[in-house]
Design a protein around this motif. Structure first.
Motif, PDB file in Angstrom:
ATOM      1  N   ARG B 200       0.825  -1.208   0.000  1.00 50.58           N
ATOM      2  CA  ARG B 200       0.000   0.000   0.000  1.00 50.58           C
ATOM      3  C   ARG B 200       0.857   1.255   0.000  1.00 50.58           C
ATOM      4  N   LYS B 201       2.011   1.187   0.663  1.00 46.11           N
ATOM      5  CA  LYS B 201       2.834   2.396   0.739  1.00 46.11           C
ATOM      6  C   LYS B 201       3.296   2.831  -0.656  1.00 46.11           C
ATOM      7  N   LEU B 202       3.467   1.858  -1.570  1.00 46.44           N
ATOM      8  CA  LEU B 202       3.868   2.214  -2.936  1.00 46.44           C
ATOM      9  C   LEU B 202       2.721   2.884  -3.681  1.00 46.44           C
ATOM     10  N   THR B 203       1.543   2.213  -3.688  1.00 45.80           N
ATOM     11  CA  THR B 203       0.422   2.773  -4.451  1.00 45.80           C
ATOM     12  C   THR B 203      -0.007   4.115  -3.857  1.00 45.80           C
ATOM     13  N   GLU B 204      -0.090   4.169  -2.532  1.00 50.75           N
ATOM     14  CA  GLU B 204      -0.543   5.416  -1.903  1.00 50.75           C
ATOM     15  C   GLU B 204       0.497   6.522  -2.062  1.00 50.75           C
ATOM     16  N   GLY B 205       1.768   6.116  -2.025  1.00 49.97           N
ATOM     17  CA  GLY B 205       2.835   7.083  -2.253  1.00 49.97           C
ATOM     18  C   GLY B 205       2.723   7.702  -3.637  1.00 49.97           C
ATOM     19  N   ALA B 208      -0.146  10.025  -3.719  1.00 47.28           N
ATOM     20  CA  ALA B 208       0.141  11.257  -2.983  1.00 47.28           C
ATOM     21  C   ALA B 208       0.985  12.216  -3.810  1.00 47.28           C
ATOM     22  N   LEU B 209       1.785  11.648  -4.728  1.00 46.43           N
ATOM     23  CA  LEU B 209       2.602  12.497  -5.598  1.00 46.43           C
ATOM     24  C   LEU B 209       1.794  12.994  -6.793  1.00 46.43           C
ATOM     25  N   GLU B 215      -0.991   5.768 -14.012  1.00 46.68           N
ATOM     26  CA  GLU B 215       0.424   5.965 -13.655  1.00 46.68           C
ATOM     27  C   GLU B 215       0.778   5.154 -12.408  1.00 46.68           C
ATOM     28  N   THR B 216      -0.171   5.101 -11.457  1.00 48.64           N
ATOM     29  CA  THR B 216       0.063   4.287 -10.263  1.00 48.64           C
ATOM     30  C   THR B 216       0.250   2.825 -10.652  1.00 48.64           C
TER      31      THR B 216
END
Lengths: 287, 317
Positions: B200-205, B208-209, B215-216
């Motif tokens: 989740r930290k990757l997708t949410e990161g 957030a950008l 793109e996610t």
């Protein structure tokens, strides 16, 4: 600003493509279920389920012999695969260590990839060696199917045994229960619904197999419920033969082929839905 | 670790205290489990051993004794070609579709209905191959005829669509498409599992950008699931290589070796050839068919082991 517009357009395009892929993948499922139902219903009748095809030259005759054969062959295959598969899973999860465990894990994976026709050839080669060339028996089909079924049973049973909480085992040990009794009286009952799900999925996977039975159980027109004696028909091979050699009354034969296909789909779907329901209960029970 | 030791020690003490009866039960049960494990390994070994023993007579026989009067290699080569061609079409069509389906279920569709959608895709895998065969020849084949004609007219300069287009639809392209439908759920299930585990930290990161959904997916989900997709594709390929009934029913075979996917003369596949010829064969012809089965077994084994190796390496990482 302009690049932003492009990014969002691209996003919409790709999201659309992804959704399109799903819709495209569902078209065959819908078409298949629709066509099989539409074409299968005309062939369904009381006669289809109660009569065999012995001496039938005209349009009549049913698939009772094929239904009996499917039940017997599948039952015998399950009798072989389920005990071996579940004991194998118990070995993997409760006892296994070292090289045998690693070998079993690896080769069960390999076994799931064996083409079904190869399993059929194996059963033929095995029985031919002892009973001579040209041999066809119901039990040969069961052996072929058990090659396909065992890895499915062991895989799913292992998954289920894994999620049985360890504190149940430890509580039993603390009461002085021997390990085997802990497994039989604590682990297996807890996992029962999950094990049942796995077995049902495995049966659903093999009940419609055609190729391995085509080379092992032969073709016959009358009911035979003895797997150790003589040829045995089954629904999948029945459907194939009615399509392949329809004879003079072509449409009647095609109707019967579709009716057999519809019956098979109904059995498979029913098993899958039941398995899903049982699995839901299993999940709530374990927690 | 310490906890496990205490329980085993306690078990051993208790077993010792209550005499041999309890230990006998344990011994019998654990032996039975080991026997089951060994039986499964023997079953697999048996498949290889019996195929070799019954296939060997054909491998050593002269050309004149074998079906069609060819050496075994000449007999199996066109079949292996057809097998590879059909499976390749299936994989080329199924893999992108499966990735799309997996992405849809894990990252596009509302989470509430995702598991139901996944269940529908799994149903495709549950349908018996004989039903796919009948559907292919009675429904998809006839429906494909105008498309094949169009391919011949517009894209006939590509050798794959050289024509003359079949008027029955019983072509390599249609057989490959049906195989694609059959293997798509297998590839998709593996891709789905991997995509669903994207941290989740990757997708949410990424979100957030300011990354868009695509793109996610492109920057986090796809790279994360790449090796799973590759191994899933290989497992699907293995399944397509050995799939029998759909090809047996749909394909109109002639033994020709051709890349023309839309014509009436198609190469057969190893599995379909066995299903077609085995019931009416006897003597050395049976051995020859079993030997081709051995070749198929070897091909699928290598494919599957490759896929498993990729999965194992990935789990290791």
């Amino acid at each position: 600003m302009e690049t932003d517009w492009r990014r969002h357009a691209k996003n919409r395009l790709m999201t659309g493509l992804i959704a399109g892929a799903f819709v495209l993948a569902m078209i065959p499922l819908v078409s298949l279920v629709y066509e099989v139902t539409k074409r299968g219903i005309p062939g369904l009748s009381l006669e289809f389920f109660t009569a065999d095809a012995r001496g039938v030259v005209g349009e009549g005759g049913g698939a009772a012999h094929a239904i009996v054969g499917t039940l017997v062959i599948t039952a015998v295959a399950s009798l072989i695969s389920v005990p071996i598969g579940i004991m194998g899973a118990i070995y993997l999860n409760e006892y296994g260590t070292g090289r045998l465990r690693r070998a079993l894990t690896f080769f069960v994976d390999v076994m799931t990839g064996i083409p079904s026709i190869v399993a059929g050839l194996f059963a033929y080669a095995l029985f031919e060696l002892f009973l001579g060339p040209g041999i066809r028996l119901g039990v040969m089909g069961s052996v072929a199917l058990s090659v396909l079924m065992t890895p499915i049973v062991i895989r799913s049973a292992e998954e289920v045994l894994k999620i049985v909480p360890n504190h149940l085992r430890e509580a039993a040990y603390a009461l002085g229960t021997p390990k085997w009794k802990t497994i039989v009286k604590v682990v297996l009952p807890t996992a029962f619904a999950g094990l049942l799900t796995g077995v049902m999925i495995a049966i659903a996977r093999i009940v419609g197999e055609t190729a391995p039975l085509l080379v092992t159980t032969g073709v016959v027109d009358s009911i035979n419920s003895d797997p150790f004696n003589g040829r045995m028909q089954n629904l999948a091979v029945y459907a194939y033969n009615e399509y392949r050699s329809p004879g003079v009354f072509k449409q009647a034969a095609y109707d019967k082929a579709w009716a057999a296909a519809l019956t098979l789909i109904a059995i498979v779907m029913l098993l899958n839905i039941l398995a899903r329901l049982v699995y839901r209960r299993c999940k709530t029970e374990i927690r | 670790m310490a906890q496990v030791d205490t329980t085993t020690n306690a078990g051993q003490l208790l077993a010792a205290a209550s005499g041999g009866r309890r230990r006998l039960g344990d011994r019998v049960f654990s032996r039975t489990a080991v026997v089951a494990a060994v039986t499964i390994l023997l079953l697999l070994a048996g498949v290889a051993v019996f195929l070799v023993s019954e296939g060997l007579p054909a491998l050593t026989a002269g050309a004149s004794e074998l079906p069609e009067g060819k050496t075994f290699l000449d007999y199996v080569a066109p079949l292996a070609f057809g097998t590879a061609l059909a499976a390749l079409i299936a994989a080329v069509v199924a893999v992108p579709l499966a990735v799309g389906v997996a992405l849809f279920i894990t990252h596009v569709a509302p989470p509430r209905i995702a598991s139901t959608l996944g269940y529908m895709v799994d149903l495709l895998a549950a349908i018996p191959s004989i039903v796919y065969g009948l559907w292919g020849i009675f429904v998809l084949g006839p429906a494909a005829v105008p498309v094949l004609k169009w391919l011949e007219e517009k894209l006939g300069w590509i050798p794959l669509f050289e024509g003359p287009a079949s008027v029955t639809g019983r072509t390599m392209l249609v057989a490959g498409l049906v195989l694609a439908v059959m293997i798509m759920p297998i590839v998709s299930a593996i891709a789905r599992e991997a995509f669903g585990q994207t941290p989740r930290k990757l997708t949410e990161g990424a979100q957030a950008l300011g990354a868009t959904r695509w793109e996610t997916i492109r920057m986090t989900v796809l790279p994360f699931g790449r090796s799973s997709v590759i191994s899933g594709a290989m497992l699907g390929l293995g399944r397509a290589l050995g799939e029998t009934m759909a090809v047996t029913i749909i394909l109109s075979v002639s033994g020709a070796v051709t890349f023309n996917l839309i014509g009436q003369a198609n190469p057969s596949t190893i599995a379909a050839n066995i299903a077609l010829d085995f019931p009416e064969s006897s003597g050395l012809a049976i051995n020859a068919l079993i030997a081709t089965g051995l070749v198929l077994f070897a091909i699928t084994l290598v494919t599957n082991m490759g896929a498993r190796a990729i999965i194992a390496r990935q789990n290791h990482e």
